[in-house]
Design an enzyme around this catalytic site. Structure first.
Site, PDB file in Angstrom:
ATOM      1  N   GLY A  52     -71.868  19.546   9.679  1.00 12.52           N
ATOM      2  CA  GLY A  52     -70.601  20.269   9.627  1.00 12.52           C
ATOM      3  C   GLY A  52     -70.321  21.191  10.794  1.00 12.52           C
ATOM      4  N   ASP A  88     -71.207  25.969   9.281  1.00 13.46           N
ATOM      5  CA  ASP A  88     -69.774  25.767   9.048  1.00 13.46           C
ATOM      6  C   ASP A  88     -69.230  26.724   7.988  1.00 13.46           C
ATOM      7  OD1 ASP A  88     -71.083  24.524   6.929  1.00 13.46           O
ATOM      8  OD2 ASP A  88     -70.290  22.527   7.310  1.00 13.46           O
ATOM      9  N   ASP A 119     -70.743  29.666   1.394  1.00  9.45           N
ATOM     10  CA  ASP A 119     -70.043  29.501   0.127  1.00  9.45           C
ATOM     11  C   ASP A 119     -70.852  30.209  -0.972  1.00  9.45           C
ATOM     12  OD1 ASP A 119     -68.684  28.533  -2.075  1.00  9.45           O
ATOM     13  OD2 ASP A 119     -68.876  26.432  -1.583  1.00  9.45           O
ATOM     14  N   LYS A 128     -66.485  31.992   2.335  1.00 11.65           N
ATOM     15  CA  LYS A 128     -65.813  32.025   1.024  1.00 11.65           C
ATOM     16  C   LYS A 128     -66.506  33.091   0.182  1.00 11.65           C
ATOM     17  CE  LYS A 128     -64.745  27.060   0.662  1.00 11.65           C
ATOM     18  NZ  LYS A 128     -65.054  25.844  -0.139  1.00 11.65           N
ATOM     19  N   PHE A 141     -61.186  23.463  -1.175  1.00 11.59           N
ATOM     20  CA  PHE A 141     -62.050  22.626  -0.352  1.00 11.59           C
ATOM     21  C   PHE A 141     -61.365  22.343   0.987  1.00 11.59           C
ATOM     22  CE2 PHE A 141     -64.595  19.029   0.954  1.00 11.59           C
ATOM     23  CZ  PHE A 141     -65.867  19.448   0.567  1.00 11.59           C
ATOM     24  N   ASP A 158     -66.249  17.701   6.499  1.00 10.62           N
ATOM     25  CA  ASP A 158     -65.868  16.405   5.926  1.00 10.62           C
ATOM     26  C   ASP A 158     -65.599  16.469   4.432  1.00 10.62           C
ATOM     27  OD1 ASP A 158     -68.606  16.818   5.091  1.00 10.62           O
ATOM     28  OD2 ASP A 158     -68.632  14.707   4.546  1.00 10.62           O
ATOM     29  N   ARG A 184     -63.783  14.742   9.643  1.00 11.69           N
ATOM     30  CA  ARG A 184     -64.510  15.634  10.558  1.00 11.69           C
ATOM     31  C   ARG A 184     -63.791  15.792  11.891  1.00 11.69           C
ATOM     32  NH1 ARG A 184     -69.608  16.849   8.523  1.00 11.69           N
ATOM     33  NH2 ARG A 184     -70.658  15.174   7.403  1.00 11.69           N
TER      34      ARG A 184
END
Ligand code: 5GP
Ligand code: MG
Length: 176
Positions: free
Chosen positions: A38, A94, A97, A125, A146, A153, A159
Site C-alpha cells: 500500500g 499507508d 486504522d 483513521k 474505505f 487497493d 492502486r
C-alpha cells in the site's frame, strides 16, 4: 467513488511532511522503511521530496484479507535487507486504522534495536483505533470509510489511481 484528496493536495502535503522528517534528522540520514504494497507510491513520493540522502528498504505486512475485512492477525511476509541496529528508522505506512498492524511492526522492529523509530502515515483513521498508537508524521486524518488509490487497493484494484478516493459500493473507477 468520491475524491477525498486530489493529486495536487497529496503532492503539497507529502512535500510538507517530507520537510518535517528532514528537520528531525539534520545530520545522519534515516533508513526509510516502506510497508508494501500500500505505501509504495507514498514512499516513492516522500523520499523524492526529502533533502537528506536517505537509505530505503521495504517490508511487507499482511493483516487484511484480499478484500476489506481485517483478520486481526499480522504477519511479516517480507523482511528488510538492511540492518537497522543503531540507526534512525522511519516506517512509512499507508493507513493507520485499528493500530494493530503498526503496533506489531513497532514491536518487531524494536527487537532489531534501532537508535530511534518513528512512524509516518499517509492516512490516519483516528476514530477506529482498537489499540493506542500515535504516528509522529501524518499527512491526512480521515473518518471511517474505505479508501483506494495512490497505492491503496480494494482486491488489488485501484492502486494506480493518482488521487485518493472513497470507495462506495464496488464501482468501477477510471485510473487517471
Ligand atoms: P490496522 O491494523 O491499523 O487496522 O490496519 C491498517 C492496514 O489496513 C493498512 O495498512 C491498510 O493496508 C489496510 N486498510 C485500512 N483501512 C483501509 C482503507 O480504507 N483502504 C485500504 N485500501 N486499506 C485499508
Ligand atoms: Mg498496509
Amino acid at each position: 467513488m468520491k475524491v477525498l484528496f486530489s493529486e495536487e493536495q497529496i503532492r503539497k502535503r507529502v512535500e510538507e511532511v517530507a520537510q518535517e522528517i528532514d528537520s528531525v534528522f539534520p545530520h545522519e540520514p534515516p533508513i526509510i522503511v516502506g510497508v508494501l504494497n500500500g505505501a509504495f507510491i507514498f514512499t516513492a513520493d516522500l523520499v523524492r521530496s526529502m533533502r537528506s540522502f536517505v537509505e530505503i528498504d521495504f517490508i511487507r505486512a499482511s493483516s487484511y484479507g484480499y478484500f476489506a475485512e481485517t483478520s486481526g492477525k499480522v504477519k511479516i511476509t517480507k523482511d528488510m535487507e538492511k540492518s537497522v541496529l543503531g540507526r534512525d528508522v522511519v516506517v512509512v505506512e499507508d493507513i493507520l486504522d485499528s493500530g494493530i498492524t503498526l503496533n506489531f511492526i513497532k514491536g518487531w522492529l524494536q527487537k532489531k534495536q534501532p537508535r530511534s523509530l518513528r512512524f509516518c502515515v499517509l492516512l490516519d483513521k483516528k476514530a477506529l483505533r482498537k489499540e493506542p498508537f500515535v504516528a509522529e508524521h501524518v499527512c491526512f486524518s480521515i473518518d471511517d470509510g474505505f479508501v483506494v488509490g495512490y497505492g491503496l487497493d480494494y482486491g488489488e484494484r485501484y492502486r494506480n489511481l493518482s488521487n485518493i478516493q472513497l470507495l462506495v459500493g464496488e464501482e468501477n473507477a477510471k485510473c487517471s
